[in-house]
Write a protein that holds these residues in place. Structure first.
Motif, PDB file in Angstrom:
ATOM      1  N   ASP A  19      44.066  23.840  34.498  1.00 40.46           N
ATOM      2  CA  ASP A  19      43.806  24.430  33.488  1.00 40.46           C
ATOM      3  C   ASP A  19      42.114  23.912  33.453  1.00 40.46           C
ATOM      4  OD1 ASP A  19      45.691  26.074  32.075  1.00 40.46           O
ATOM      5  OD2 ASP A  19      46.431  24.392  31.224  1.00 40.46           O
ATOM      6  N   ARG A  20      42.143  22.838  33.933  1.00 38.11           N
ATOM      7  CA  ARG A  20      40.352  21.923  33.871  1.00 38.11           C
ATOM      8  C   ARG A  20      39.683  23.030  35.064  1.00 38.11           C
ATOM      9  NH1 ARG A  20      42.438  17.175  32.292  1.00 38.11           N
ATOM     10  NH2 ARG A  20      42.115  16.828  35.459  1.00 38.11           N
ATOM     11  N   GLU A  21      40.114  22.937  36.289  1.00 38.10           N
ATOM     12  CA  GLU A  21      39.160  23.257  37.052  1.00 38.10           C
ATOM     13  C   GLU A  21      39.546  24.978  37.400  1.00 38.10           C
ATOM     14  OE1 GLU A  21      37.261  21.197  38.271  1.00 38.10           O
ATOM     15  OE2 GLU A  21      37.766  19.614  37.601  1.00 38.10           O
ATOM     16  N   ARG A  22      40.614  25.615  37.535  1.00 36.90           N
ATOM     17  CA  ARG A  22      40.894  26.695  37.209  1.00 36.90           C
ATOM     18  C   ARG A  22      41.456  27.826  36.992  1.00 36.90           C
ATOM     19  NH1 ARG A  22      40.851  27.888  43.111  1.00 36.90           N
ATOM     20  NH2 ARG A  22      40.875  29.572  42.631  1.00 36.90           N
ATOM     21  N   PRO A  23      40.430  27.355  35.943  1.00 40.04           N
ATOM     22  CA  PRO A  23      41.831  28.461  34.260  1.00 40.04           C
ATOM     23  C   PRO A  23      41.678  29.984  34.504  1.00 40.04           C
ATOM     24  CG  PRO A  23      38.800  28.074  33.766  1.00 40.04           C
ATOM     25  CD  PRO A  23      39.244  27.395  35.402  1.00 40.04           C
ATOM     26  N   GLY A  24      42.796  30.046  34.199  1.00 40.52           N
ATOM     27  CA  GLY A  24      43.358  31.538  34.059  1.00 40.52           C
ATOM     28  C   GLY A  24      44.876  31.246  35.436  1.00 40.52           C
ATOM     29  N   LEU A  25      44.933  30.263  35.559  1.00 37.36           N
ATOM     30  CA  LEU A  25      45.261  30.075  36.812  1.00 37.36           C
ATOM     31  C   LEU A  25      46.737  30.087  37.303  1.00 37.36           C
ATOM     32  CD1 LEU A  25      44.888  30.305  40.428  1.00 37.36           C
ATOM     33  CD2 LEU A  25      45.690  27.728  40.078  1.00 37.36           C
ATOM     34  N   ARG A  89      46.012  30.422  51.518  1.00 36.83           N
ATOM     35  CA  ARG A  89      44.115  29.483  51.026  1.00 36.83           C
ATOM     36  C   ARG A  89      44.468  28.420  49.975  1.00 36.83           C
ATOM     37  NH1 ARG A  89      41.110  31.963  45.910  1.00 36.83           N
ATOM     38  NH2 ARG A  89      42.886  32.680  45.633  1.00 36.83           N
ATOM     39  N   PRO A  90      43.484  27.861  50.799  1.00 34.07           N
ATOM     40  CA  PRO A  90      43.273  26.645  49.851  1.00 34.07           C
ATOM     41  C   PRO A  90      42.860  26.432  48.140  1.00 34.07           C
ATOM     42  CG  PRO A  90      41.809  26.893  50.978  1.00 34.07           C
ATOM     43  CD  PRO A  90      42.605  27.760  51.789  1.00 34.07           C
ATOM     44  N   LEU A  91      42.625  25.551  47.558  1.00 31.55           N
ATOM     45  CA  LEU A  91      42.245  26.523  46.303  1.00 31.55           C
ATOM     46  C   LEU A  91      41.983  25.309  45.022  1.00 31.55           C
ATOM     47  CD1 LEU A  91      45.384  27.773  44.537  1.00 31.55           C
ATOM     48  CD2 LEU A  91      43.637  28.730  45.345  1.00 31.55           C
TER      49      LEU A  91
END
Length: 340
Positions: A19-25, A89-91
């Motif tokens: 949630d901090r690093e990839r918000p909305g994922l 795909r790396p995230l």
């Protein structure tokens, strides 16, 4: 009632990070399960009920950080993702051990089936089995066609002296696992040293390239190459030699070693080598050395497992039969080396 999370991964902490690093994922609470079958690093399937991702982290009892380097594995997958080599795909790479107890990385879930036994391939039929194995070779050709410098991997390894270092490394592994006399294994090691071939130009090598380290889609195409923890810059024919070794019928009923070579339609090792040579344009005249080296490495690995079994440090069925396989792998290695 929600099930307990698997050891080594806290879904709530993972969600906070995403949630901090990839918000909305992520769109809801995460649940996770350990994907069985990994031999070293741990792999988890994670879902919020609609999306699905994969997490890789070192084993719970990891000691040497260099042996389970998440940054290194994440780097090679990130570099190869834009190329024709199929990788997830790396995230996100997280090197903060407070989240899971160790560094880890997150990647997209890749659909597909890992085929690890002749029985699984037999159920598909000869034509599909043949197509999958030829596709496995073609994907290896695609990997070895990637120019390391072009994808930012020019410093990913030390290709000079690669084969000599590999041979010395596995010789040290053998010395650390010695608990009995093994006829022929020193002869095999010495013979490999005397016949060391000259390597072609270095490429990104997978290090453990075989059928059960890839995923296959419903159209029988390779959807993802997995488990890059042993990848480096080195001699491409080491990958081919290992694939050739695994394509040799073991003819060992009930052996605790996966082999798909007995499946109807499975191409012979010679056919796979020929296809690689034709597609890649590389000379493969010394492939017997590389295949013999693969037999030696597997013999050393199995002897190490047998040694741990004698010390009571293995858990599960089948380990009592490993020791009996080692002389057979040594014999195959010697016979293969003498072909040159």
């Amino acid at each position: 009632m929600r099930s307990e999370p698997p050891p080594g991964l806290d879904p709530a902490q993972l969600r906070d990070l995403l949630d901090r690093e990839r918000p909305g994922l992520v769109n809801g609470p995460l649940t996770a399960e350990l994907i069985e079958g990994g031999r070293s690093n741990l792999t988890y399937s994670v879902t919020d009920g609609s999306g699905r991702w994969v997490v890789r982290r070192p084993p719970l009892d990891h000691i040497l950080a260099t042996a389970h380097d998440m940054r290194r594995e994440y780097r090679v997958v990130s570099a190869l993702h834009p190329t024709p080599v199929p990788v997830p795909r790396p995230l996100l790479l997280c090197e903060d051990a407070s989240v899971t107890g160790a560094p880890f990385f997150v990647m997209e879930y890749a659909p597909g089936t890992p085929y690890g036994t002749a029985e699984q391939l037999t159920a598909l039929g000869p034509e599909r089995t043949r197509a999958i194995l030829l596709g496995l070779v073609d994907t290896l050709v695609d990997l070895h066609a990637v120019a390391p410098e072009a994808v930012g991997l020019g410093d990913f390894g030390r290709p000079d002296g690669y084969l000599d270092r590999q041979l010395r490394r596995w010789g040290k592994q053998l010395a650390a696992s010695r608990s009995r006399e093994l006829e022929g294994i020193d002869e095999l090691h010495a013979g490999l040293g005397r016949a060391l071939p000259e390597s072609p130009a270095p490429v990104v090598v997978h290090g453990d390239y075989r059928l059960d380290n890839v995923l296959v889609g419903p159209d029988d195409r390779i959807t993802a190459v997995l488990d890059w923890e042993m990848s480096t810059l080195g001699d491409p024919l080491t990958d081919l030699g290992l694939l050739a070794m695994y394509s040799h019928p073991l003819e060992l009923p009930d052996a605790p070693i996966n082999s798909t070579a007995a499946a109807p339609g499975h191409p012979s090792a010679a056919e796979l080598i020929e296809r690689y040579a034709e597609r890649s344009g590389r000379k493969v005249h010394a492939i017997s050395w590389y295949t013999a080296f693969a037999w030696f490495k597997l013999a050393v690995i199995l002897e190490g497992i047998h040694y741990r079994f004698t010390l009571g440090r293995t858990v599960g069925p089948g380990f009592d039969r490993i020791g009996g396989l080692v002389p057979l792998f040594v014999a195959h290695g010697l016979a293969t080396l003498r072909k040159d």
